[in-house]
Design a protein around this motif. Structure first.
Motif, PDB file in Angstrom:
ATOM      1  N   THR A 196       0.826  -1.424   0.095  1.00 46.67           N
ATOM      2  CA  THR A 196      -0.138   0.093   0.169  1.00 46.67           C
ATOM      3  C   THR A 196       0.919   1.249  -0.053  1.00 46.67           C
ATOM      4  O   THR A 196       2.017   1.293   0.503  1.00 46.67           O
ATOM      5  N   ILE A 197       0.317   2.482  -0.667  1.00 45.65           N
ATOM      6  CA  ILE A 197       1.083   3.516  -0.754  1.00 45.65           C
ATOM      7  C   ILE A 197      -0.009   4.662  -0.558  1.00 45.65           C
ATOM      8  O   ILE A 197      -1.052   4.685  -0.869  1.00 45.65           O
ATOM      9  N   ALA A 198       0.397   5.705   0.453  1.00 47.06           N
ATOM     10  CA  ALA A 198      -0.295   6.991   0.703  1.00 47.06           C
ATOM     11  C   ALA A 198       0.433   8.186   0.931  1.00 47.06           C
ATOM     12  O   ALA A 198       1.479   7.972   1.318  1.00 47.06           O
ATOM     13  N   ALA A 199      -0.093   9.173   0.696  1.00 47.42           N
ATOM     14  CA  ALA A 199       0.575  10.370   1.032  1.00 47.42           C
ATOM     15  C   ALA A 199      -0.229  11.188   2.058  1.00 47.42           C
ATOM     16  O   ALA A 199      -1.456  11.180   1.925  1.00 47.42           O
ATOM     17  N   CYS A 200       0.382  11.904   2.813  1.00 47.81           N
ATOM     18  CA  CYS A 200      -0.172  12.668   3.943  1.00 47.81           C
ATOM     19  C   CYS A 200       0.548  14.096   3.966  1.00 47.81           C
ATOM     20  O   CYS A 200       1.930  14.132   3.753  1.00 47.81           O
ATOM     21  N   TYR A 201      -0.125  14.971   4.507  1.00 43.25           N
ATOM     22  CA  TYR A 201       0.483  16.466   4.484  1.00 43.25           C
ATOM     23  C   TYR A 201      -0.080  17.040   5.498  1.00 43.25           C
ATOM     24  O   TYR A 201      -1.379  17.030   6.023  1.00 43.25           O
ATOM     25  N   HIS A 202       0.942  17.610   6.520  1.00 45.87           N
ATOM     26  CA  HIS A 202       0.435  18.021   8.075  1.00 45.87           C
ATOM     27  C   HIS A 202       1.918  19.109   8.227  1.00 45.87           C
ATOM     28  O   HIS A 202       2.758  18.690   8.223  1.00 45.87           O
ATOM     29  N   GLU A 203       1.245  20.144   8.504  1.00 45.00           N
ATOM     30  CA  GLU A 203       2.195  21.174   8.900  1.00 45.00           C
ATOM     31  C   GLU A 203       3.349  21.559   8.024  1.00 45.00           C
ATOM     32  O   GLU A 203       4.392  21.510   8.311  1.00 45.00           O
ATOM     33  N   ASN A 204       3.021  21.699   6.758  1.00 42.01           N
ATOM     34  CA  ASN A 204       3.877  21.649   5.607  1.00 42.01           C
ATOM     35  C   ASN A 204       4.817  20.702   5.435  1.00 42.01           C
ATOM     36  O   ASN A 204       5.898  20.812   4.788  1.00 42.01           O
ATOM     37  N   ILE A 205       4.675  19.480   5.866  1.00 51.18           N
ATOM     38  CA  ILE A 205       5.552  18.170   5.589  1.00 51.18           C
ATOM     39  C   ILE A 205       4.670  17.219   4.965  1.00 51.18           C
ATOM     40  O   ILE A 205       3.476  16.837   5.386  1.00 51.18           O
ATOM     41  N   ILE A 206       5.340  16.827   3.716  1.00 50.59           N
ATOM     42  CA  ILE A 206       4.598  15.743   3.055  1.00 50.59           C
ATOM     43  C   ILE A 206       5.328  14.231   3.447  1.00 50.59           C
ATOM     44  O   ILE A 206       6.421  14.463   3.574  1.00 50.59           O
ATOM     45  N   SER A 207       4.444  13.373   3.822  1.00 52.84           N
ATOM     46  CA  SER A 207       5.059  12.030   4.015  1.00 52.84           C
ATOM     47  C   SER A 207       4.518  10.981   2.940  1.00 52.84           C
ATOM     48  O   SER A 207       3.262  11.100   2.965  1.00 52.84           O
ATOM     49  N   ILE A 208       5.230  10.110   2.400  1.00 54.03           N
ATOM     50  CA  ILE A 208       4.781   9.100   1.515  1.00 54.03           C
ATOM     51  C   ILE A 208       5.027   8.098   2.496  1.00 54.03           C
ATOM     52  O   ILE A 208       5.976   7.562   2.669  1.00 54.03           O
TER      53      ILE A 208
END
Length: 149
Positions: free
Chosen positions: A125-137
Motif C-alpha cells: 500500500t502507498i499513501a501520501a499525508c500532508y501536515h504542517e508543511n510536511i509531506i510524507s509518503i
C-alpha cells in the motif's frame, strides 16, 4: 513481473546511494533510519527500485531542502520532507496519472502513479499525508523478519 525473495533494506539502501550525489548537489542532506533487522519479501527487484527512485526523484524536485527516509521493522517505509508550497488538495492528487504540482518541463506526472501501481502490484500500500508543511509518503509491504547477527 517475476518475483524473488528480496531484502528490502538492501534495495532501499542502494536507491538512496544512487541519489547521494544529486542530494548533496541540491543541498538536501538525507536523514536515514533503516532497521538492522533484515526484512524479506517476494518482490520484483527492478520494480522496488523504481518505486524508491521515483519517490526520491520527486523529493528532489519539490523539497524545501530536507529529506527523511525510514524503514521500520514492520515493513513501513516513510519518505518525508518539508514542502511548503503544497496544499492538501494537491497531495490527494499526487498519485493521479499525469498530475504535476507545477508545470515543470521535465515532469510528466507519471512518477508517483507508477510508484503506486508497482507497489499495489506487489501487494503493498502507498499513501501520501500532508501536515504542517510536511509531506510524507508511506509505503507498507508484508515482510518476514530476519534478525541481523
Amino acid at each position: 513481473m517475476s518475483y524473488e525473495k528480496i531484502v528490502i533494506n538492501s534495495v532501499l539502501e542502494e536507491s538512496i546511494s544512487s541519489y547521494y550525489a544529486i542530494l548533496k548537489q541540491q543541498k538536501i542532506p538525507p536523514e536515514i533510519s533503516i532497521t538492522d533487522t533484515k526484512l524479506v519479501g517476494l518482490f520484483n527487484r527492478n520494480a522496488l527500485s523504481r518505486i524508491f527512485s521515483n519517490i526520491i526523484d520527486n523529493t528532489i524536485k519539490y523539497s524545501d531542502g530536507d529529506l527523511s527516509i525510514s524503514l521500520s521493522e514492520n515493513g513501513e517505509i516513510i519518505f518525508s520532507n518539508h514542502a511548503s508550497g503544497l496544499t492538501e488538495v494537491q497531495v490527494r492528487k499526487l498519485f493521479n496519472r499525469f498530475y504535476t504540482v507545477s508545470t515543470a518541463r521535465k515532469s510528466t506526472g507519471l512518477g508517483l502513479s507508477i510508484a503506486k501501481m508497482l507497489t499495489e502490484e506487489m501487494g503493498g500500500t502507498i499513501a501520501a499525508c500532508y501536515h504542517e508543511n510536511i509531506i510524507s509518503i508511506h509505503i507498507s509491504f508484508d515482510v518476514e523478519k530476519q534478525i541481523k547477527c
